[in-house]
Design a protein around this motif. Sequence first.
Motif, PDB file in Angstrom:
ATOM      1  N   ARG A   2       4.093  -9.059 -13.170  1.00 35.93           N
ATOM      2  CA  ARG A   2       2.932  -8.854 -13.891  1.00 35.93           C
ATOM      3  C   ARG A   2       3.141  -7.976 -14.992  1.00 35.93           C
ATOM      4  O   ARG A   2       2.711  -8.354 -16.404  1.00 35.93           O
ATOM      5  CB  ARG A   2       1.867  -8.185 -13.058  1.00 35.93           C
ATOM      6  CG  ARG A   2       0.377  -8.279 -14.004  1.00 35.93           C
ATOM      7  CD  ARG A   2      -0.689  -7.359 -13.480  1.00 35.93           C
ATOM      8  NE  ARG A   2      -1.193  -7.905 -12.194  1.00 35.93           N
ATOM      9  CZ  ARG A   2      -1.447  -7.178 -11.135  1.00 35.93           C
ATOM     10  NH1 ARG A   2      -1.036  -5.867 -11.096  1.00 35.93           N
ATOM     11  NH2 ARG A   2      -1.970  -7.548  -9.979  1.00 35.93           N
ATOM     12  N   GLU A   5       4.416  -9.624 -17.822  1.00 34.53           N
ATOM     13  CA  GLU A   5       3.615 -10.703 -18.392  1.00 34.53           C
ATOM     14  C   GLU A   5       3.978 -12.160 -17.764  1.00 34.53           C
ATOM     15  O   GLU A   5       3.599 -13.218 -18.389  1.00 34.53           O
ATOM     16  CB  GLU A   5       3.526 -10.702 -19.843  1.00 34.53           C
ATOM     17  CG  GLU A   5       2.908  -9.435 -20.520  1.00 34.53           C
ATOM     18  CD  GLU A   5       2.868  -9.620 -21.759  1.00 34.53           C
ATOM     19  OE1 GLU A   5       3.037 -10.647 -22.303  1.00 34.53           O
ATOM     20  OE2 GLU A   5       2.392  -8.659 -22.439  1.00 34.53           O
ATOM     21  N   VAL A   7       2.618 -13.964 -15.395  1.00 36.98           N
ATOM     22  CA  VAL A   7       1.422 -13.852 -14.441  1.00 36.98           C
ATOM     23  C   VAL A   7       1.293 -14.951 -13.711  1.00 36.98           C
ATOM     24  O   VAL A   7       0.989 -14.772 -12.286  1.00 36.98           O
ATOM     25  CB  VAL A   7       0.039 -14.130 -15.098  1.00 36.98           C
ATOM     26  CG1 VAL A   7      -1.283 -14.079 -14.679  1.00 36.98           C
ATOM     27  CG2 VAL A   7       0.015 -12.948 -16.539  1.00 36.98           C
ATOM     28  N   ARG A  11       1.207 -14.328  -9.458  1.00 33.92           N
ATOM     29  CA  ARG A  11       0.045 -14.902  -8.516  1.00 33.92           C
ATOM     30  C   ARG A  11       0.517 -15.584  -7.431  1.00 33.92           C
ATOM     31  O   ARG A  11       0.098 -15.329  -6.252  1.00 33.92           O
ATOM     32  CB  ARG A  11      -0.878 -15.682  -9.360  1.00 33.92           C
ATOM     33  CG  ARG A  11      -1.601 -15.287 -10.442  1.00 33.92           C
ATOM     34  CD  ARG A  11      -2.700 -16.165 -10.989  1.00 33.92           C
ATOM     35  NE  ARG A  11      -3.231 -15.675 -11.974  1.00 33.92           N
ATOM     36  CZ  ARG A  11      -4.077 -16.145 -13.073  1.00 33.92           C
ATOM     37  NH1 ARG A  11      -4.130 -17.314 -12.944  1.00 33.92           N
ATOM     38  NH2 ARG A  11      -4.712 -15.699 -13.641  1.00 33.92           N
ATOM     39  N   ASN A  50      -7.431  -8.526 -10.300  1.00 35.28           N
ATOM     40  CA  ASN A  50      -6.770  -7.898 -11.673  1.00 35.28           C
ATOM     41  C   ASN A  50      -6.306  -8.895 -12.506  1.00 35.28           C
ATOM     42  O   ASN A  50      -6.202  -8.790 -13.711  1.00 35.28           O
ATOM     43  CB  ASN A  50      -5.882  -6.698 -11.384  1.00 35.28           C
ATOM     44  CG  ASN A  50      -6.422  -5.605 -10.678  1.00 35.28           C
ATOM     45  OD1 ASN A  50      -7.609  -5.324 -10.868  1.00 35.28           O
ATOM     46  ND2 ASN A  50      -5.660  -4.860  -9.848  1.00 35.28           N
ATOM     47  N   ASP A  51      -5.928 -10.061 -11.969  1.00 30.24           N
ATOM     48  CA  ASP A  51      -5.161 -11.046 -12.742  1.00 30.24           C
ATOM     49  C   ASP A  51      -6.368 -12.374 -12.874  1.00 30.24           C
ATOM     50  O   ASP A  51      -5.854 -12.931 -13.873  1.00 30.24           O
ATOM     51  CB  ASP A  51      -4.026 -11.599 -11.913  1.00 30.24           C
ATOM     52  CG  ASP A  51      -2.675 -10.572 -12.143  1.00 30.24           C
ATOM     53  OD1 ASP A  51      -2.740  -9.727 -13.027  1.00 30.24           O
ATOM     54  OD2 ASP A  51      -2.174 -10.758 -11.027  1.00 30.24           O
ATOM     55  N   VAL A  52      -7.236 -12.242 -12.322  1.00 30.35           N
ATOM     56  CA  VAL A  52      -8.039 -13.558 -12.464  1.00 30.35           C
ATOM     57  C   VAL A  52      -8.992 -13.220 -13.682  1.00 30.35           C
ATOM     58  O   VAL A  52      -9.511 -12.308 -14.205  1.00 30.35           O
ATOM     59  CB  VAL A  52      -9.117 -13.608 -11.409  1.00 30.35           C
ATOM     60  CG1 VAL A  52     -10.044 -14.603 -11.599  1.00 30.35           C
ATOM     61  CG2 VAL A  52      -8.047 -13.745 -10.109  1.00 30.35           C
ATOM     62  N   LYS A  53      -8.871 -14.292 -14.543  1.00 29.12           N
ATOM     63  CA  LYS A  53      -9.659 -14.206 -15.998  1.00 29.12           C
ATOM     64  C   LYS A  53     -10.936 -14.795 -15.970  1.00 29.12           C
ATOM     65  O   LYS A  53     -11.987 -13.951 -16.424  1.00 29.12           O
ATOM     66  CB  LYS A  53      -8.993 -15.173 -16.933  1.00 29.12           C
ATOM     67  CG  LYS A  53      -7.556 -14.550 -17.301  1.00 29.12           C
ATOM     68  CD  LYS A  53      -6.880 -15.454 -18.430  1.00 29.12           C
ATOM     69  CE  LYS A  53      -5.518 -14.717 -18.748  1.00 29.12           C
ATOM     70  NZ  LYS A  53      -4.843 -15.662 -19.897  1.00 29.12           N
ATOM     71  N   ASP A  54     -11.382 -15.606 -14.867  1.00 23.13           N
ATOM     72  CA  ASP A  54     -12.936 -16.126 -14.605  1.00 23.13           C
ATOM     73  C   ASP A  54     -13.437 -15.061 -14.087  1.00 23.13           C
ATOM     74  O   ASP A  54     -13.130 -14.362 -12.875  1.00 23.13           O
ATOM     75  CB  ASP A  54     -12.584 -17.253 -13.540  1.00 23.13           C
ATOM     76  CG  ASP A  54     -14.174 -17.917 -13.534  1.00 23.13           C
ATOM     77  OD1 ASP A  54     -14.696 -18.543 -14.376  1.00 23.13           O
ATOM     78  OD2 ASP A  54     -14.861 -17.625 -12.290  1.00 23.13           O
ATOM     79  N   GLU A  55     -14.703 -14.763 -14.666  1.00 23.64           N
ATOM     80  CA  GLU A  55     -15.379 -13.236 -14.388  1.00 23.64           C
ATOM     81  C   GLU A  55     -16.237 -13.596 -12.894  1.00 23.64           C
ATOM     82  O   GLU A  55     -15.834 -12.614 -12.246  1.00 23.64           O
ATOM     83  CB  GLU A  55     -16.530 -13.085 -15.178  1.00 23.64           C
ATOM     84  CG  GLU A  55     -17.383 -11.720 -15.160  1.00 23.64           C
ATOM     85  CD  GLU A  55     -18.224 -11.524 -16.096  1.00 23.64           C
ATOM     86  OE1 GLU A  55     -19.344 -10.554 -15.868  1.00 23.64           O
ATOM     87  OE2 GLU A  55     -17.943 -12.270 -17.175  1.00 23.64           O
ATOM     88  N   ARG A  58     -13.256 -13.478 -10.177  1.00 24.42           N
ATOM     89  CA  ARG A  58     -12.807 -12.044 -10.481  1.00 24.42           C
ATOM     90  C   ARG A  58     -13.698 -11.182  -9.366  1.00 24.42           C
ATOM     91  O   ARG A  58     -13.333 -10.327  -8.678  1.00 24.42           O
ATOM     92  CB  ARG A  58     -12.642 -11.361 -11.519  1.00 24.42           C
ATOM     93  CG  ARG A  58     -11.885 -10.168 -11.683  1.00 24.42           C
ATOM     94  CD  ARG A  58     -11.378  -9.560 -13.125  1.00 24.42           C
ATOM     95  NE  ARG A  58     -12.601  -9.523 -14.021  1.00 24.42           N
ATOM     96  CZ  ARG A  58     -12.765 -10.308 -15.107  1.00 24.42           C
ATOM     97  NH1 ARG A  58     -12.058 -11.430 -15.465  1.00 24.42           N
ATOM     98  NH2 ARG A  58     -14.089 -10.313 -15.939  1.00 24.42           N
TER      99      ARG A  58
END
Length: 279
Positions: A2, A5, A7, A11, A50-55, A58
């Motif tokens: 991570r 970068e 990602v 994951r 911490n890696d998930v972009k979808d709120e 997450r």
Amino acid sequence: HRGLEQVSLARREIAQGRKVLEEAVRDYPNTETRVQADYLLADLDLEFANDVKDETMRKRKYLDSINRFKDIILTYPDSPYAPKAQYKMALAFEKMGDIDQACEEYVRLSYTYPDSDLIAETIARLGNYFAAKGKEMEAKTNEQTEKREKEKYGVLTTNMFRTAADVFSRLSPRFPTHQLAGKTMVISGQCYYRCGEHEKAIDALDGAIKIIKDDNDLIAEAIYWKGDIYKKMGNFEKAYRQFKQLTWDYPSTKWAKFARGQLLQPDFKTIVDKDAASE
């Protein structure tokens, strides 16, 4: 990975780790290492969140980790992993944006596990919370146009900075060798300064200077703020001595640069001239 970068790879590795741990828990449910496996699973959920972009996703992952940490605390209250789980649960709430609940969990760690090494980190995070609230209230104070509202937010600002200063000041006496001991004392002094308690601010900064080792920039910062506080109090002689000491002892720091700028101000002209005449 991570940190590099990468990602997607990170994951996949987290997912692989989770699969191995879940299989271990399933196949060996009653071993002594079960609590460690449960803790690692909870920690992996936190790392994954911490890696998930979808709120929405997450938040769900943070809640998954919180529930796992909570189960560890309830099931293994005497385990060394219980205070770790309590700390990580608070951290998950903080990362999720529920700062008030995070603070409750940090405080709970302090009185439930008073001997935990994580108390120092907890103190620092609580101090940062109140300092951030102080800055928020300060900004709102400056936005107000009505006198009553300005005074109201001014009181809130003072209280938040005072609380932050009190919290930060607790770390060093309890954990004098901790890496954050000196830094939190400096921040404590700055917070006391911002709430108008100048003598306490100077005491905190003096305490920081005594315990800081091998960090010239941090010592220079403490000396600079001492000078600034003395200047605010109208004690230009002491302020001058602090700024002058800073330029002599730590000339290459940015704080020495700021001190040189201070010494050029009209407030110090008489003292500078007197010093020059005595040389």
